[in-house]
Write a protein that holds these residues in place. Structure first.
Motif: not given
Length: 255
Positions: A182-188, A231-236
């Motif tokens: 989703x927008x604003x998220x990232x895979x960590x 996680x959030x786009x900037x990471x956990x």
């Protein structure tokens, strides 16, 4: 897990076992029992084929190794020498036939033929060159062959990604399917080798793609957990997994 207890396995365990089989991680009696099960289990056979299609994408990530220009120049030079010597040799052969010498004379001429020995030397040189190319290719394939693999499965036991670890210390994650972010998220990506220490982040990507993992000073061994969380786009924000788990799996040694 042993294929001999297949009737007691859940669907997820059967799928994981099929993945281990395709990766060559089953051996000995386990492998024999699994292959016997394949002969009468159409569903298990379909699962194995699905794994093979998934892993076919990994081969496409290997970078071809081209021979150096100097190597091809050497081969071309040797072939040119062979061509130049071929014409005089053919003329000499024709003259010998016209003269119809005795068998002993023909043998002597062959034994003393410079062209024959040049040809033999060239054949040996070409064989050595081809052997060198083959050895270089084999060494390159060995460098690209992972020493440990972790297949990361979703909750539905679908292979979402593979983590490959190599003898030179490189670790990479290769996605096997698209993962919605989703927008604003990232895979960590996280790894866990000791519950007392807790999971450590080893990668953050904005979408599912092949990526190198940063294990630098972290341990790496068999049965080590790897997982992907959203996680959030900037990471956990806590340095620990906070979002839902996308996929997870543990490392196993390749054969």
């Amino acid at each position: 897990m042993s294929p001999s207890t297949d009737i007691n396995l859940t669907q997820g365990e059967r799928a994981a076992q099929a993945g281990e089989y395709v990766l060559g991680l089953l051996e000995g009696a386990d492998r024999v029992a699994f292959e016997q099960q394949l002969e009468s289990d159409a569903e298990l056979t379909a699962t194995v084929e699905s794994w093979r299609r998934h892993f076919a994408g990994i081969d496409a990530t290997a970078t071809p190794l081209a021979p150096s220009p100097a190597l091809w120049s050497r081969i071309e030079a040797e072939l040119a020498t062979l061509t130049e010597n071929a014409a005089p040799a053919q003329a000499a052969k024709t003259a010998v036939r016209k003269a119809a010498p005795s068998a002993g004379s023909r043998l002597s001429a062959w034994w003393n033929s410079l062209f024959v020995w040049r040809g033999a030397a060239l054949a040996g040189a070409l064989a050595a060159i081809l052997l060198a190319i083959g050895l270089n290719g084999a060494l390159d394939r060995a460098r690209r062959q992972p020493v440990m693999v972790a297949v990361l499965l979703t909750e539905a036991s679908v292979a979402a990604a593979v983590v490959n670890t190599f003898a030179d210390g490189r670790v990479e994650m290769v996605p096997l399917q698209a993962i919605h972010v989703p927008e604003g998220k990232a895979l960590e990506i996280w790894t866990l080798w000791d519950r007392a220490v807790g999971p450590r982040s080893v990668g953050l990507i904005e979408r599912a793609r092949s990526t190198s993992l940063r294990l630098d000073q972290l341990p790496l061994g068999k049965d080590q957990l790897f997982e992907i969380t959203l996680e959030p786009a900037t990471g956990s924000p806590t340095g620990r997994p906070t979002g839902p788990i996308v996929a997870k799996g543990t490392t196993a040694q390749t054969l």
